[in-house]
Design a protein around this motif. Structure first.
Motif, PDB file in Angstrom:
ATOM      1  N   SER A  29       0.833  -1.210   0.000  1.00  0.00           N
ATOM      2  CA  SER A  29       0.000   0.000   0.000  1.00  0.00           C
ATOM      3  C   SER A  29       0.863   1.254   0.000  1.00  0.00           C
ATOM      4  O   SER A  29       0.483   2.272  -0.574  1.00  0.00           O
ATOM      5  CB  SER A  29      -0.965  -0.001   1.182  1.00  0.00           C
ATOM      6  OG  SER A  29      -0.285   0.169   2.395  1.00  0.00           O
ATOM      7  N   GLN A  33       2.428   4.269  -3.872  1.00  0.00           N
ATOM      8  CA  GLN A  33       2.618   5.707  -4.001  1.00  0.00           C
ATOM      9  C   GLN A  33       3.698   6.016  -5.027  1.00  0.00           C
ATOM     10  O   GLN A  33       3.705   7.084  -5.618  1.00  0.00           O
ATOM     11  CB  GLN A  33       3.008   6.317  -2.655  1.00  0.00           C
ATOM     12  CG  GLN A  33       1.927   6.222  -1.617  1.00  0.00           C
ATOM     13  CD  GLN A  33       2.390   6.750  -0.267  1.00  0.00           C
ATOM     14  OE1 GLN A  33       3.497   7.250  -0.119  1.00  0.00           O
ATOM     15  NE2 GLN A  33       1.531   6.636   0.721  1.00  0.00           N
ATOM     16  N   TRP A  54      -7.614   5.631  -2.540  1.00  0.00           N
ATOM     17  CA  TRP A  54      -6.594   6.275  -1.707  1.00  0.00           C
ATOM     18  C   TRP A  54      -7.201   6.715  -0.391  1.00  0.00           C
ATOM     19  O   TRP A  54      -8.226   7.375  -0.359  1.00  0.00           O
ATOM     20  CB  TRP A  54      -5.964   7.449  -2.429  1.00  0.00           C
ATOM     21  CG  TRP A  54      -5.233   7.006  -3.650  1.00  0.00           C
ATOM     22  CD1 TRP A  54      -5.686   7.038  -4.933  1.00  0.00           C
ATOM     23  CD2 TRP A  54      -3.938   6.429  -3.699  1.00  0.00           C
ATOM     24  NE1 TRP A  54      -4.745   6.514  -5.777  1.00  0.00           N
ATOM     25  CE2 TRP A  54      -3.660   6.126  -5.049  1.00  0.00           C
ATOM     26  CE3 TRP A  54      -2.982   6.119  -2.740  1.00  0.00           C
ATOM     27  CZ2 TRP A  54      -2.469   5.552  -5.451  1.00  0.00           C
ATOM     28  CZ3 TRP A  54      -1.789   5.543  -3.150  1.00  0.00           C
ATOM     29  CH2 TRP A  54      -1.542   5.263  -4.481  1.00  0.00           C
ATOM     30  N   LYS A  55      -6.543   6.357   0.705  1.00  0.00           N
ATOM     31  CA  LYS A  55      -6.973   6.774   2.043  1.00  0.00           C
ATOM     32  C   LYS A  55      -6.449   8.177   2.325  1.00  0.00           C
ATOM     33  O   LYS A  55      -5.574   8.674   1.621  1.00  0.00           O
ATOM     34  CB  LYS A  55      -6.435   5.804   3.092  1.00  0.00           C
ATOM     35  CG  LYS A  55      -7.006   4.412   2.973  1.00  0.00           C
ATOM     36  CD  LYS A  55      -6.452   3.538   4.063  1.00  0.00           C
ATOM     37  CE  LYS A  55      -6.997   2.127   3.970  1.00  0.00           C
ATOM     38  NZ  LYS A  55      -6.432   1.264   5.006  1.00  0.00           N
ATOM     39  N   GLY A  58      -2.706   8.716   2.618  1.00  0.00           N
ATOM     40  CA  GLY A  58      -1.883   8.536   1.425  1.00  0.00           C
ATOM     41  C   GLY A  58      -1.609   7.097   1.045  1.00  0.00           C
ATOM     42  O   GLY A  58      -0.944   6.845   0.044  1.00  0.00           O
ATOM     43  N   THR A  59      -2.102   6.128   1.811  1.00  0.00           N
ATOM     44  CA  THR A  59      -1.883   4.730   1.476  1.00  0.00           C
ATOM     45  C   THR A  59      -2.971   4.231   0.529  1.00  0.00           C
ATOM     46  O   THR A  59      -4.099   4.725   0.533  1.00  0.00           O
ATOM     47  CB  THR A  59      -1.857   3.839   2.730  1.00  0.00           C
ATOM     48  OG1 THR A  59      -3.079   4.002   3.444  1.00  0.00           O
ATOM     49  CG2 THR A  59      -0.684   4.176   3.614  1.00  0.00           C
ATOM     50  N   ALA A  60      -2.606   3.262  -0.275  1.00  0.00           N
ATOM     51  CA  ALA A  60      -3.534   2.678  -1.240  1.00  0.00           C
ATOM     52  C   ALA A  60      -4.324   1.552  -0.583  1.00  0.00           C
ATOM     53  O   ALA A  60      -3.828   0.874   0.307  1.00  0.00           O
ATOM     54  CB  ALA A  60      -2.761   2.138  -2.429  1.00  0.00           C
TER      55      ALA A  60
END
Length: 79
Positions: A29, A33, A54-55, A58-60
């Motif tokens: 995750s 980026q 996207w949270k 900034g994590t996927a």
């Protein structure tokens, strides 16, 4: 008695594998980026994909039933 011991060993192995998979997902995750990723279906990974969500940190992530998949390697840092 031997069945009980075998059952405990199998449960320990499964728990260890689940923890390793969770750590790998966390790493991926963050890696998304820097490189292209998508969300592949847990059932038909080749044919069923979705864009990454996207949270706020900034994590996927992917919705339930999908997992992150890296599409290309990370970009190298030119010197």
């Amino acid at each position: 008695m031997p069945r009980t011991i075998l059952s405990i060993l199998v449960l320990g192995l499964v728990a260890g594998c689940a923890a390793a998979a969770e750590k790998e997902t966390a790493k991926l995750s963050l890696a998304c980026q820097m490189s292209r990723c998508d969300c592949a279906s847990d059932v038909m990974a080749i044919f069923d994909t979705e864009p990454v969500q996207w949270k706020s940190d900034g994590t996927a992530s992917c919705r339930e039933g999908y997992h992150l998949r890296r599409l290309s390697p990370a970009l190298s840092n030119p010197t």
